[in-house]
Each structure stands twice: as C-alpha cells, then as structure tokens.
Design an enzyme around this catalytic site. Structure first.
Site, PDB file in Angstrom:
ATOM      1  N   HIS A  23      -4.874  -4.774   1.890  1.00  0.00           N
ATOM      2  CA  HIS A  23      -5.091  -3.819   0.792  1.00  0.00           C
ATOM      3  C   HIS A  23      -3.830  -3.675  -0.055  1.00  0.00           C
ATOM      4  O   HIS A  23      -3.876  -3.798  -1.292  1.00  0.00           O
ATOM      5  CB  HIS A  23      -5.489  -2.464   1.365  1.00  0.00           C
ATOM      6  CG  HIS A  23      -5.740  -1.414   0.321  1.00  0.00           C
ATOM      7  ND1 HIS A  23      -6.993  -1.187  -0.215  1.00  0.00           N
ATOM      8  CD2 HIS A  23      -4.908  -0.542  -0.302  1.00  0.00           C
ATOM      9  CE1 HIS A  23      -6.911  -0.227  -1.121  1.00  0.00           C
ATOM     10  NE2 HIS A  23      -5.653   0.179  -1.182  1.00  0.00           N
ATOM     11  N   GLU A  24      -2.695  -3.446   0.603  1.00  0.00           N
ATOM     12  CA  GLU A  24      -1.448  -3.257  -0.135  1.00  0.00           C
ATOM     13  C   GLU A  24      -0.967  -4.564  -0.759  1.00  0.00           C
ATOM     14  O   GLU A  24      -0.312  -4.557  -1.809  1.00  0.00           O
ATOM     15  CB  GLU A  24      -0.373  -2.681   0.786  1.00  0.00           C
ATOM     16  CG  GLU A  24      -0.718  -1.323   1.382  1.00  0.00           C
ATOM     17  CD  GLU A  24      -1.017  -0.272   0.322  1.00  0.00           C
ATOM     18  OE1 GLU A  24      -0.501  -0.386  -0.808  1.00  0.00           O
ATOM     19  OE2 GLU A  24      -1.786   0.661   0.618  1.00  0.00           O
ATOM     20  N   HIS A  27      -2.399  -4.768  -4.207  1.00  0.00           N
ATOM     21  CA  HIS A  27      -1.607  -4.009  -5.179  1.00  0.00           C
ATOM     22  C   HIS A  27      -0.314  -4.755  -5.532  1.00  0.00           C
ATOM     23  O   HIS A  27       0.070  -4.846  -6.710  1.00  0.00           O
ATOM     24  CB  HIS A  27      -1.240  -2.632  -4.608  1.00  0.00           C
ATOM     25  CG  HIS A  27      -2.400  -1.709  -4.449  1.00  0.00           C
ATOM     26  ND1 HIS A  27      -3.337  -1.496  -5.437  1.00  0.00           N
ATOM     27  CD2 HIS A  27      -2.777  -0.914  -3.401  1.00  0.00           C
ATOM     28  CE1 HIS A  27      -4.230  -0.614  -5.017  1.00  0.00           C
ATOM     29  NE2 HIS A  27      -3.924  -0.265  -3.789  1.00  0.00           N
TER      30      HIS A  27
END
Length: 369
Positions: A23-24, A27
């Site tokens: 997920h990170e 980003h």
C-alpha cells in the site's frame, strides 16, 4: 500452545507487513513519478528500530507497532501551517502541495490501487499453481435441525428449483433463499438421476434485534480444487476474483449499514491476527488466499470517503478541481476531527467484538462472580 501463539504472531506480522508495504509502496512510487520528494517511508508506528537513507534522500524506517505505516511526501503540510524553518527547507518543484490536483490525487489513489493489484497477483499465482476452487451445486452435508434436514435433503442432492424458480448455480440458490425467510415452498433436487420434489419451509435467521431476518437453507455445498490454469487464464481469473470479492465486500458493508446484518460481524486487528494463525496452519497457499482477501478489503476501506483515509482526501481534491480552489481550512480541520472520531470508534468497537468473540468478558465475569 506456545507454538500456536508464535505461529499467530509470525503470520500476523507477515500478512500485515506485506499488505502495508505494498500500500505504502504505491504512494511512494506515485510520488516519485509525479516529481514529489519522499522524506519518510515507515513500516509500523512508534520509535524506529531500524532506519537508513537511500540515494534519493528518503529515510526508510521499521517501527515496532505493526498496525500500519505511512509515507511522508516532502511539503505535505499546508503552506499556511508551515513554519519558516519548514518553508526554508522546501526543495523547489519537489513539494507535494505545489503539484496539480491531478498529481496529488494520483499519489493518494496509488495506495489502494496497489492493494487491488496485489490481490490480482496473489489470485493469479494461486490459480496458476493450485487451481481455482469451485463450488458445485451439490449438497456435501446437511446441517442438523435445519430447514433442509427437516425437508429430507440428502448429501449428493443437486438443487434444481426453488418453487418455480429454476436455479442456475450455488450463488442463485443462496440469493433466492436469503430473500425468502420463512417461506413455505418446494425444493426440487436431482437424486440418483431423478427429480424429487420436497416441501420445505425456509429457515428464518435474525442476526440481531434490529436486523431484518434472512432465509437459511442449512446445507454445505461441495467444493473442488480445480486444475491449475494457464498463466493468461489465471490472470483473467485473478482479475474476476478480485472484482467479485470487492462487490461482495461492499454488499456486506451495505447490509450492515441497512441493518440486514449485525455490526458484531466486524472484526479488528485481533481477529485478523487470530485468522492469520489459523489459516497459516493449512499451508502457504491458504495464507496467500487470505492475504488477497485482506488486500481487497484494505483497498476498499481506504477508498471510503472518510477524512484521514485516502478516500476522504480524494473527495477534497475532487471538490477543489470543481471549485478551482481548495476546501477551506476550517472545514478540513472539522472533517479530519470527525474522521478521527469515526475511525477511533470503529477501532474500539471492532476490538471489543474481537475480545468478546475470544470469551474474555465471560471469563472476567466468571472471576468476579
């Protein structure tokens, strides 16, 4: 017992670590793509156990509390809130707040997108190696004292019709039954090559005092592992499975919001840890399947329009794109406070549910009594 606890902790750390990292990473990569410098990439919360810097100047951290993580883009703070020292340290054309609405939205959206991509990859890997499980419209077992048992349904029966409705598969059977709690109808099954019509009263189940009742048949359907798929077919099946899980998850959330299911079904980090340990004992393939399901859920949750979540920020950016200027600072502050209250409440409620399901409160009550 110690072995089980250790397996649970290791499985939980592995599952959550992979999901948060992916997920990170979404980003992070999107920020780099859009020309934003990333100051910190942290896995976990709390004081850093390990930290190092890469060539681009990003500080990578591993922290002891494995309940999430974060990426801190350079210049993420609002210019109105930045101190003179922060402004002096800004790198021209590398700050987050200077980028266009579209670029900022891409950076925020990339996290959930990477969770969906991870689910597709995991499902593809499973289907290409272990095959795609299939649920057959064949009764594997009958629940004692259930509606099907009372009607005389037997293992091996294939359900053909419910009343006059010709069913097309297991999902059709489940959907039809759930919509008719307490209905008196007939169940036509194929038994030893012949159709047998059985009068039946569909079971009526209510999850809570305020929830609407739903129908229940009381059978378990047969499943088969299936054969491994070719890689292209596995990719297609992985995409379809990710979509199916997403739809089913949203339907489940809607049923809780509309009272069709009880909110007691909500689980928190303790339940995830417990399930991680339980699934891990069935093998690595089962753990990967569980991770794929959780990855879809994590992606969807982060897209909910709740301030502090990615979806909440995307709502602000959509309003900014339409109005031509950002949402007022006051509205953002109030929204973030409300979002924090909602998330904190959900966390506490889900943790309470977890502890209740573990029998903690009954145990404490027995000690007090």
């Amino acid at each position: 017992m110690i072995h089980e606890y250790l397996r649970t902790l290791v499985s939980f750390a592995f599952v959550l670590g992979v999901l948060v990292t992916i997920h990170e990473l979404g980003h992070y990569l999107a920020a780099r793509w859009r020309g934003v410098h990333v100051e910190v990439f942290s896995l976990g919360f709390g004081p850093a156990l390990f930290r190092w810097h890469d060539r681009s100047g990003t500080e990578w951290r591993i922290c002891p509390i494995p309940l999430g993580g974060y990426v801190r883009p350079h210049g993420f703070e609002d210019p109105e809130d930045a101190t003179p020292e922060q402004k002096a340290a800004w790198i021209p054309e590398r700050t987050f707040h200077d980028k266009s609405v579209a670029s900022r939205a891409i950076v925020i959206l990339a996290g959930p997108v990477f969770n969906f991509l991870l689910a597709i990859v995991l499902f593809t890997l499973l289907f290409s190696t272990a095959g795609q499980p299939k649920v057959r419209n064949e009764v594997a077992s009958v629940v004692a004292n259930g509606a099907a048992a009372a009607a005389g349904v037997q293992p091996g029966d294939e359900i053909r019709r419910i009343g006059t409705h010709q069913v097309t598969g297991v999902e059709d059977v489940q959907g039809t039954v759930m919509a008719e709690p307490g209905a008196q109808t007939t169940l036509t099954v194929l038994r030893q090559g012949q159709d047998v019509e059985l009068p039946i009263t569909i079971g009526k189940v209510t999850d809570s005092a305020n929830a609407a009742p739903h129908g229940q048949l009381g059978v378990m359907f047969a499943t088969e592992a299936g054969k491994p798929l070719s890689f292209p077919n596995a990719v297609v099946a992985g995409v379809k499975e990710t979509w199916t899980v997403s739809v089913q998850t949203l339907q489940g959330v809607w049923q809780i919001l509309t009272g069709q299911h009880t909110a007691k079904d909500l689980g928190g980090p303790l339940k995830i840890a417990q399930l991680s340990g339980q699934v891990a004992q069935y093998g690595f393939a089962s753990l990967l399947s569980f991770m794929a399901l959780l990855s879809v859920n994590l992606g969807l949750i982060n897209l909910f329009p709740v301030p502090l979540l990615d979806g909440g920020r995307l709502v602000f950016y959509a309003i900014e794109a339409i109005r031509g200027r950002p949402v007022s600072k006051r509205i953002q502050e109030i929204s973030f406070q409300a979002g924090f209250a909602v998330l904190a409440g959900l966390f506490l409620f889900s943790t309470f549910n977890d502890l209740s399901s573990f029998g903690l409160f009954k145990w404490v009550a027995s000690l007090v009594g």
